[in-house]
Design an enzyme around this catalytic site. Structure first.
Site, PDB file in Angstrom:
ATOM      1  N   PRO A 112       0.817  -1.214   0.000  1.00  0.00           N
ATOM      2  CA  PRO A 112       0.000   0.000   0.000  1.00  0.00           C
ATOM      3  C   PRO A 112       0.853   1.268   0.000  1.00  0.00           C
ATOM      4  CG  PRO A 112      -0.474  -1.388   1.938  1.00  0.00           C
ATOM      5  CD  PRO A 112       0.625  -2.032   1.200  1.00  0.00           C
ATOM      6  N   ASP A 151      60.076 -29.507   6.861  1.00  0.00           N
ATOM      7  CA  ASP A 151      61.033 -29.968   7.862  1.00  0.00           C
ATOM      8  C   ASP A 151      60.505 -29.756   9.270  1.00  0.00           C
ATOM      9  OD1 ASP A 151      61.676 -27.269   8.520  1.00  0.00           O
ATOM     10  OD2 ASP A 151      62.896 -27.219   6.701  1.00  0.00           O
ATOM     11  N   LYS A 182      65.251 -31.331   9.586  1.00  0.00           N
ATOM     12  CA  LYS A 182      66.620 -31.108  10.022  1.00  0.00           C
ATOM     13  C   LYS A 182      66.627 -30.945  11.527  1.00  0.00           C
ATOM     14  CE  LYS A 182      67.586 -28.088   6.324  1.00  0.00           C
ATOM     15  NZ  LYS A 182      67.968 -26.721   6.077  1.00  0.00           N
ATOM     16  N   GLY A 241      60.248 -22.933   7.623  1.00  0.00           N
ATOM     17  CA  GLY A 241      59.806 -22.256   8.839  1.00  0.00           C
ATOM     18  C   GLY A 241      60.155 -20.774   8.735  1.00  0.00           C
ATOM     19  N   GLY A 242      59.305 -19.926   9.273  1.00  0.00           N
ATOM     20  CA  GLY A 242      59.607 -18.486   9.266  1.00  0.00           C
ATOM     21  C   GLY A 242      59.641 -17.936   7.862  1.00  0.00           C
ATOM     22  N   ALA A 265      61.054 -15.704  12.683  1.00  0.00           N
ATOM     23  CA  ALA A 265      60.974 -15.953  14.132  1.00  0.00           C
ATOM     24  C   ALA A 265      61.192 -14.677  14.950  1.00  0.00           C
ATOM     25  CB  ALA A 265      61.999 -17.011  14.531  1.00  0.00           C
ATOM     26  N   MET A 313      69.154 -19.594  16.474  1.00  0.00           N
ATOM     27  CA  MET A 313      69.985 -20.789  16.693  1.00  0.00           C
ATOM     28  C   MET A 313      71.037 -20.529  17.768  1.00  0.00           C
ATOM     29  SD  MET A 313      70.557 -21.504  12.632  1.00  0.00           S
ATOM     30  CE  MET A 313      70.818 -19.773  12.265  1.00  0.00           C
TER      31      MET A 313
HETATM   32  N1  SAH Z   1      63.859 -19.219   8.446  1.00  0.00           N
HETATM   33  C1  SAH Z   1      63.548 -19.229   9.857  1.00  0.00           C
HETATM   34  C2  SAH Z   1      64.769 -19.427  10.715  1.00  0.00           C
HETATM   35  C3  SAH Z   1      65.411 -20.750  10.559  1.00  0.00           C
HETATM   36  S1  SAH Z   1      66.814 -20.960  11.591  1.00  0.00           S
HETATM   37  C4  SAH Z   1      62.830 -17.931  10.223  1.00  0.00           C
HETATM   38  O1  SAH Z   1      62.792 -17.005   9.422  1.00  0.00           O
HETATM   39  O2  SAH Z   1      62.305 -17.860  11.326  1.00  0.00           O
HETATM   40  C5  SAH Z   1      66.112 -21.791  12.956  1.00  0.00           C
HETATM   41  C6  SAH Z   1      66.067 -20.883  14.182  1.00  0.00           C
HETATM   42  O3  SAH Z   1      64.947 -20.016  14.096  1.00  0.00           O
HETATM   43  C7  SAH Z   1      65.876 -21.617  15.467  1.00  0.00           C
HETATM   44  O4  SAH Z   1      67.099 -22.108  15.950  1.00  0.00           O
HETATM   45  C8  SAH Z   1      65.336 -20.517  16.354  1.00  0.00           C
HETATM   46  O5  SAH Z   1      66.356 -19.678  16.812  1.00  0.00           O
HETATM   47  C9  SAH Z   1      64.503 -19.727  15.395  1.00  0.00           C
HETATM   48  N2  SAH Z   1      63.070 -20.080  15.472  1.00  0.00           N
HETATM   49  C10 SAH Z   1      62.296 -20.560  14.502  1.00  0.00           C
HETATM   50  N3  SAH Z   1      61.031 -20.737  14.914  1.00  0.00           N
HETATM   51  C11 SAH Z   1      60.999 -20.337  16.192  1.00  0.00           C
HETATM   52  C12 SAH Z   1      59.982 -20.266  17.191  1.00  0.00           C
HETATM   53  N4  SAH Z   1      58.723 -20.651  16.947  1.00  0.00           N
HETATM   54  N5  SAH Z   1      60.308 -19.793  18.414  1.00  0.00           N
HETATM   55  C13 SAH Z   1      61.564 -19.391  18.691  1.00  0.00           C
HETATM   56  N6  SAH Z   1      62.564 -19.446  17.793  1.00  0.00           N
HETATM   57  C14 SAH Z   1      62.292 -19.907  16.565  1.00  0.00           C
END
Ligand code: SAH
Length: 464
Positions: A43, A248, A270, A301-302, A332, A383
């Site tokens: 409406p 790894d 590793k 990693g990282g 890291a 490391m």
């Molecule tokens: N490419 C990775 C580093 C590889 S060398 C990056 O950019 O983070 C591996 C080292 O990274 C380890 O010996 C440690 O010192 C560090 N690392 C990686 N992951 C980690 C985490 N969750 N907590 C603390 N240190 C970390």
């Protein structure tokens, strides 16, 4: 599943909308976007809705609802504030087997409107079958953030060249593979960057070079510190496209699981000074898998280019002309700093930050220690657990005060994260006592003082 998701063509078809309030206006806008020939029965009708209808060839019948208005409609939507009217519409439409939706009344619906993410012509529909609109809205927000805006252009691009590709590659399976390579490869990236012409040239080249179909590719992906949420969208996308995944020890299982279910997973883990697969063998493996035509993901990693030997892994590929991409990850240092509440730089404490390898190739930290004396520089040691006594001693010997704060972040970002803090003088004892487990990261400098105030991760809120 209570409702079957389908995409309905309503272009130029008659759709009846009973009601003209705010909710009805929203539905009208949606139906008009899909090209419906819309008739609104009510409406009264707001000026906004009238204008919408005028602009799109729709019409407004200024009258109350009658069953005869359903004639010729393929869909009907009721959005009046009156339950009796809505129920009447539902009964009449059901009697005619006409799909009907009564807004906000799931029991009076034979179809429902899903929430949509629009990247026209790409449309993503989400529905909880009416059980939780809030959940649907939250999910929609996530998908909105995940799907690049330019995916619509990508869909249009693929649509435009569909027949060209179909004629060139009649068989279905190689054609699917071709499209996957285009969309996820350089041509797709060009479209996303707005360079359609170059993308088309590239696609046509790929069509002529049939060898390219069988050529593998390698993606070196930064997987971040562990939590899959801390990966980039791009890394996730490429991971899901992989035929083979090499990973790894540093890569969390949750991330590896994100690969396609039928993807081959290869562990090349590793552990410190006990390389499960020697680096050269990994490099060689990447090369030969790519040469077999596989799409290979190497998860790091990282970040791949921060103490990740990523450079070495792609060097061999570059020599052999294998296409590759390198996608950054949260390293890291960044992850541990944020999750421990230790800013790496700070106006009052540190103007620069240095990432340092805690052990060198031959396992002796033989750094130019004299370079690390500046009090306004934050030092981050990767490391460094084994070399910690050497690090603490050398820094003091080269000018850093014994009271310099130092933090050790154990398994950063994981639920097991722990942060140990102390000074260059005390840290060795603390670590001896606490026995942290790898991976650990060491942060040295005055910024560590902020940890006690800024730590947030793993803490309960006062209200908990
Ligand atoms: N490419 C990775 C580093 C590889 S060398 C990056 O950019 O983070 C591996 C080292 O990274 C380890 O010996 C440690 O010192 C560090 N690392 C990686 N992951 C980690 C985490 N969750 N907590 C603390 N240190 C970390």
């Amino acid at each position: 599943m209570d409702f079957l998701p389908v995409s309905l063509r309503v272009r130029d078809a008659r759709v009846l909308l009973v009601g003209a309030g705010q909710v009805a206006t929203r539905k009208a806008r949606l139906l008009l976007r899909a090209g419906a020939r819309l008739t609104v029965v009510a409406p009264r009708c707001s000026e906004e809705l009238q204008a919408l209808l005028n602009d799109s060839g729709g019409s407004w019948q200024r009258e109350s609802y009658r069953a005869s208005q359903l004639d010729g409609a393929i869909l009907v939507v009721a959005a009046t504030p009156l339950r009796e009217v809505n129920e009447q519409v539902y009964r009449d439409a059901s009697a005619r087997q006409l799909p009907v939706n009564v807004v906000d009344a799931p029991d009076l619906c034979t179809f429902i409107f899903p929430a949509i993410v629009e990247r026209t012509p790409l449309t993503i529909a989400i529905s909880s079958g009416g059980s939780s609109p809030v959940l649907v809205r939250l999910l929609r927000r996530k998908i909105e953030a995940m799907v690049p805006a330019a995916y619509g252009s990508l869909a249009l691009f693929a649509g435009r060249l569909r027949d060209v590709v179909k004629n060139a590659i009649p068989a279905q399976e190689p054609r699917r593979l071709f499209w996957e390579q285009v969309i996820e490869g350089a041509a797709g990236e060009l479209v996303l960057a707005g360079e359609e012409q170059r993308a088309e040239t590239r696609l046509r080249q790929q069509l002529e070079d049939t060898d390219a179909l069988h050529r593998g590719e390698v993606y070196l992906l930064g997987a971040g510190p562990g939590d899959p949420d801390l990966m980039t969208f791009k890394a996730q996308r490429l991971l899901q496209s992989a035929d083979v995944v090499l990973y790894d020890r540093l890569v969390a299982p949750g991330i590896v699981e994100m690969a396609r279910r039928d993807a081959q997973r290869i562990y090349v883990g590793k552990a410190r000074s006990a390389h499960a697969v020697p680096q050269q063998e990994i490099n060689q493996m990447l090369l030969s898998l790519a040469q077999q035509g596989k799409r290979v993901v190497r998860l790091k990693g990282g970040d791949p280019f921060v103490f990740g030997r990523g450079g070495e892994e792609i060097e061999l590929l570059a020599q052999h002309g294998i296409p590759f991409q390198v996608i950054p990850g949260i390293t890291a240092a960044n992850a541990a700093a944020c999750y421990a509440g230790i800013p790496l730089t700070h106006r009052d404490y540190a103007q620069s930050v240095r990432f340092v390898a805690g052990h060198l190739k031959d396992d002796t930290p033989g750094h130019a220690w004299a370079d690390f004396h500046s009090e306004t520089e934050t030092l981050v040691f990767y490391m460094g657990l084994v070399g910690l006594p050497v690090i603490c001693e050398q820094l003091q010997r080269h000018g850093r005060a014994p009271q310099t704060p130092i933090a050790l972040v154990e398994r950063a970002t994981s639920p097991a994260q722990r942060v140990l803090t102390g000074t260059l003088a005390t840290m060795v004892d603390i670590v001896h006592r606490e026995q942290p487990r790898a991976p650990t990261l060491i942060i040295v400098g005055d910024v560590v003082r902020l940890h006690s105030r800024l730590a947030w991760f793993g803490k309960r809120l006062p209200a908990d």
